[in-house]
Scaffold this motif. Structure first.
Motif, PDB file in Angstrom:
ATOM      1  N   TYR A 118      56.858 -17.251 112.444  1.00 38.11           N
ATOM      2  CA  TYR A 118      55.591 -18.465 112.873  1.00 38.11           C
ATOM      3  C   TYR A 118      55.221 -19.593 113.487  1.00 38.11           C
ATOM      4  O   TYR A 118      54.464 -20.268 112.657  1.00 38.11           O
ATOM      5  CB  TYR A 118      54.899 -18.809 111.071  1.00 38.11           C
ATOM      6  N   THR A 132      59.082 -25.378 114.948  1.00 37.19           N
ATOM      7  CA  THR A 132      58.301 -26.115 113.139  1.00 37.19           C
ATOM      8  C   THR A 132      57.625 -24.541 112.744  1.00 37.19           C
ATOM      9  O   THR A 132      57.046 -23.763 113.823  1.00 37.19           O
ATOM     10  CB  THR A 132      57.537 -26.875 114.652  1.00 37.19           C
ATOM     11  N   LEU A 135      52.475 -22.454 108.065  1.00 35.84           N
ATOM     12  CA  LEU A 135      52.461 -21.799 107.073  1.00 35.84           C
ATOM     13  C   LEU A 135      51.015 -22.167 106.146  1.00 35.84           C
ATOM     14  O   LEU A 135      50.537 -22.637 106.616  1.00 35.84           O
ATOM     15  CB  LEU A 135      54.311 -21.932 105.625  1.00 35.84           C
ATOM     16  N   TYR A 136      51.056 -21.538 104.745  1.00 36.99           N
ATOM     17  CA  TYR A 136      50.376 -22.086 103.747  1.00 36.99           C
ATOM     18  C   TYR A 136      48.389 -21.519 105.056  1.00 36.99           C
ATOM     19  O   TYR A 136      47.827 -22.589 104.229  1.00 36.99           O
ATOM     20  CB  TYR A 136      50.112 -22.387 103.398  1.00 36.99           C
ATOM     21  N   GLY A 137      48.888 -20.637 105.645  1.00 38.00           N
ATOM     22  CA  GLY A 137      47.670 -20.216 106.108  1.00 38.00           C
ATOM     23  C   GLY A 137      47.146 -21.825 106.838  1.00 38.00           C
ATOM     24  O   GLY A 137      45.852 -22.083 107.397  1.00 38.00           O
ATOM     25  N   GLY A 138      47.605 -21.786 107.409  1.00 40.72           N
ATOM     26  CA  GLY A 138      47.458 -23.716 108.475  1.00 40.72           C
ATOM     27  C   GLY A 138      47.871 -24.520 108.164  1.00 40.72           C
ATOM     28  O   GLY A 138      47.365 -25.680 108.546  1.00 40.72           O
ATOM     29  N   LYS A 139      47.720 -24.771 106.661  1.00 37.58           N
ATOM     30  CA  LYS A 139      47.625 -26.295 105.199  1.00 37.58           C
ATOM     31  C   LYS A 139      48.847 -26.653 105.582  1.00 37.58           C
ATOM     32  O   LYS A 139      48.927 -27.655 105.770  1.00 37.58           O
ATOM     33  CB  LYS A 139      46.908 -25.494 104.059  1.00 37.58           C
ATOM     34  N   ILE A 140      49.992 -26.079 106.124  1.00 37.41           N
ATOM     35  CA  ILE A 140      51.411 -27.042 105.937  1.00 37.41           C
ATOM     36  C   ILE A 140      52.302 -26.226 107.041  1.00 37.41           C
ATOM     37  O   ILE A 140      52.257 -24.867 107.640  1.00 37.41           O
ATOM     38  CB  ILE A 140      52.155 -26.200 104.736  1.00 37.41           C
ATOM     39  N   TYR A 141      52.694 -27.711 108.285  1.00 41.92           N
ATOM     40  CA  TYR A 141      54.278 -27.300 109.104  1.00 41.92           C
ATOM     41  C   TYR A 141      55.205 -27.137 108.404  1.00 41.92           C
ATOM     42  O   TYR A 141      55.342 -27.922 107.626  1.00 41.92           O
ATOM     43  CB  TYR A 141      53.415 -27.795 110.064  1.00 41.92           C
ATOM     44  N   THR A 142      56.126 -26.825 108.999  1.00 41.27           N
ATOM     45  CA  THR A 142      57.764 -26.924 108.858  1.00 41.27           C
ATOM     46  C   THR A 142      58.858 -27.017 109.658  1.00 41.27           C
ATOM     47  O   THR A 142      58.698 -25.890 110.493  1.00 41.27           O
ATOM     48  CB  THR A 142      58.114 -26.199 107.641  1.00 41.27           C
ATOM     49  N   GLU A 143      59.095 -28.022 110.047  1.00 41.18           N
ATOM     50  CA  GLU A 143      60.545 -27.821 110.863  1.00 41.18           C
ATOM     51  C   GLU A 143      62.156 -27.411 110.269  1.00 41.18           C
ATOM     52  O   GLU A 143      62.188 -28.009 109.299  1.00 41.18           O
ATOM     53  CB  GLU A 143      60.365 -29.835 110.802  1.00 41.18           C
ATOM     54  N   THR A 292      38.743 -29.368 102.039  1.00 42.07           N
ATOM     55  CA  THR A 292      40.222 -29.333 102.995  1.00 42.07           C
ATOM     56  C   THR A 292      40.096 -27.915 103.764  1.00 42.07           C
ATOM     57  O   THR A 292      41.652 -27.839 104.712  1.00 42.07           O
ATOM     58  CB  THR A 292      40.851 -29.627 102.016  1.00 42.07           C
TER      59      THR A 292
END
Lengths: 319, 251
Positions: A118, A132, A135-143, A292
């Motif tokens: 993703y 990057t 995740l979580y339906g676009g609510k959270i990004y991770t690097e 939100t």
């Protein structure tokens, strides 16, 4: 082999998918920064001529086999695993599409390579890749930090123009490994969507409904509203998965891309897959009780009023 | 056919998701988990196949606060067996979860593995494809319209724009389910309570194996764009403002 970046070419019906050029463009940029090489991997049968549109790559590795003519997860995974095993690239980029999903995780598991899925952005930091993920339906990004491995990239993350380079790079034929020919999964045909329904890509006003409408029975009032607006009802994926509306009404990554004058959403949270299909609408108005919800990031106007209050009131006001 | 359905419990996206102080993971102490919606479809499809053709359905999940309830619900819907896997951390990666699931499947008899095509927390890839690869069985993702014909399965794989590919396969096979043939059934609370008294979950402890092979250096909430202008007032006033916007745009 050093810093080789491998791009898996996606194609269907002889046509190379846009996402391939997006990956080629980004891969080219990364390769120029690392001083590495960019290789496109093409699986097919009699597809060699397609290399002519892969000019962004330094080299095309082509695997030809009748079981690779149309996408077959079993055969394509086997071929990709063999190519990566032989070349040991630094980075393999796979589109996070229906086809790519069947390749990226298979490659990761079978070659014991890290995988980040993703991805919407790729950057370099020292000798590492920073991917990057959305995740979580676009609510959270991770690097995520990768020394080497596999990244599956969401379509639409990078411009495709940089990857559209005419010219045939050097084509290296790679013999299909034995396990491409064997196996028990057989492709039996492509099915085009049925016509006859409203074409939502040609409709100026769309009333889009999501999970928030709660029940199939509530579609009727949405149809009423759409009728008053001279438009049509469309939906996010869960509504179609529940068979409340036909696939021809689904907007988003696995559905249709629309660009109406007016896009009015009810009970749609705005998962990235949906946004991909409607972000270019001219006027977006979103109704969702969750303040939100990501949909409000993309809408022009919004309200958290309950759709079951708003819809009858609005329908009553329209001529 | 005997069907196993590995499922994931994922954070409820309706709730606000908080990030931990190190910004490397969600703050999991306050999370509410629920069944991944695609896994719910996988269970439904498995039950449909069993009801039409016989065989059995076993549902397998990693332990979370809500796992018992989810598994008893699956039994109430008609699953024959429910297995809870313990011994893994809540932040177990897809790779770690897949390896644990495969260990448990090693002791089960199955023809078909049905699981949800993806989940909201698949940072390191989709559980199903990883499992199939560890099990050395073929896999197809984004699947609908599964049918049994003799000793073969036929199915559709969805592409974008409504195009689908059809496949035929002789099990064993793992399918990543996009949608069941009908809306996942509902199990009444009374039935779930009854099952909790009558049935027992199988519990298997598994030793965790190494995970995704990459680390999260930063988790964050995406920067908000300018966003929507929120309409205020009473319901009537808001409806009126929307009507005005629509009429203006329609010209």
């Amino acid at each position: 082999m050093g810093q080789e970046i491998l791009i898996v070419v996606e194609h269907q019906g002889g046509e190379i998918a846009d996402v391939t050029f997006e990956l080629l463009g980004k891969g080219r940029e990364l390769a120029s920064k690392t001083g590495g090489t960019l290789t496109a991997v093409l699986f097919g049968s009699g597809m060699q001529a397609a290399a002519a549109s892969l000019g962004a790559a330094d080299k095309v590795v082509y695997v030809d086999h009748e079981r690779l003519a149309d996408f077959n997860p079993e055969a394509c995974s086997a071929a990709l695993v063999a190519v990566v095993g032989a070349r040991e690239p630094w980075l393999t980029l796979v589109p996070n599409t229906s086809m790519g999903m069947d390749l990226a995780a298979a490659l990761s598991a079978r070659r014991d390579l890290p995988l980040v899925a993703y991805a919407i952005e790729l950057a370099l930091d020292g000798g590492n890749v920073i991917a990057t993920s959305q995740l979580y339906g676009g609510k959270i990004y991770t690097e995520s930090v990768l020394e080497t491995g596999v990244v599956s990239v969401l379509g639409g993350s990078f411009p495709d123009a940089a990857g559209r380079v005419e010219g045939t790079p050097e084509v290296e034929t790679f013999d299909a490994p034995d396990d491409v020919a064997t196996g028990c999964l057989r492709f039996t045909g492509l099915i085009e969507p049925e016509g006859g329904d409203v074409d939502i890509t040609q409709t100026e006003v769309l009333v889009a409904v999501g999970r928030g409408i709660q029940s199939e029975d509530n579609l009727a009032m949405m149809e009423d509203l759409a009728a008053k607006l001279g438009g049509a009802v469309c939906s996010s994926r869960p509504i179609v998965d529940n068979k409340w509306l036909p696939k021809t009404r689904q907007v988003g990554k696995s559905g249709l891309k629309v660009k109406p004058r007016i896009y009015l959403t009810f009970g749609i949270s705005g998962a990235p897959e949906h946004i991909e299909g409607m972000k270019n609408a001219e006027l977006i108005i979103a109704v969702n009780t969750d303040e939100t919800a990501p949909i409000f990031e993309h809408a022009d106007y919004g309200t958290t009023e309950d759709l079951f209050d708003i819809v009858p009131a609005l329908t009553g006001m329209l001529e | 056919m005997n069907i196993v359905v590995p499922i994931k419990l994922v954070p409820d996206l309706v709730e606000e998701l908080e990030i931990n102080d190190e910004a490397t993971d969600l703050e999991r102490d306050f999370l509410t988990y629920r069944i991944n919606e695609f896994d719910d479809h996988a269970i439904e499809e498995a039950l449909q196949l069993k009801e039409a053709h016989g065989g059995s359905v076993a549902v397998v999940a990693l332990e979370r606060e809500e796992t018992d309830k989810v598994l008893y619900t699956a039994l109430a819907k008609g699953a024959d067996k429910a297995v809870k896997i313990t011994g893994l951390d809540e932040d177990a990666s897809s790779h770690t979860a897949a390896k644990a699931m495969c260990k448990v499947l090693g002791d089960m008899e199955y023809d078909v593995v049905l699981t949800g095509v993806q989940a909201a927390d698949d940072r390191d890839g989709q559980l199903g494809v990883l499992m199939a690869s560890y099990l050395s069985i073929p896999h197809v993702s984004v699947v609908s319209d599964i049918a049994i014909a003799g000793d073969k399965l036929t199915l559709h794989k969805e592409y974008s724009g409504g195009v689908m590919a059809s496949f035929e396969v002789t099990p064993k096979v793992l399918l990543g389910v996009q949608a069941a043939r009908q809306t996942p059934r509902y199990a009444p609370v009374s039935r779930v309570r009854q099952i909790m008294k009558e049935a027992e979950l199988d519990e298997v402890e598994v030793e965790a194996e190494p995970g995704a092979g990459s680390i999260v250096r930063r988790m964050y909430t995406p920067e908000k764009g300018e966003g929507a202008e929120m309409l205020d007032g009473s319901t009537e006033e808001i409806a009126g403002k929307i009507a005005a916007l629509l009429n203006e745009k329609k010209g």
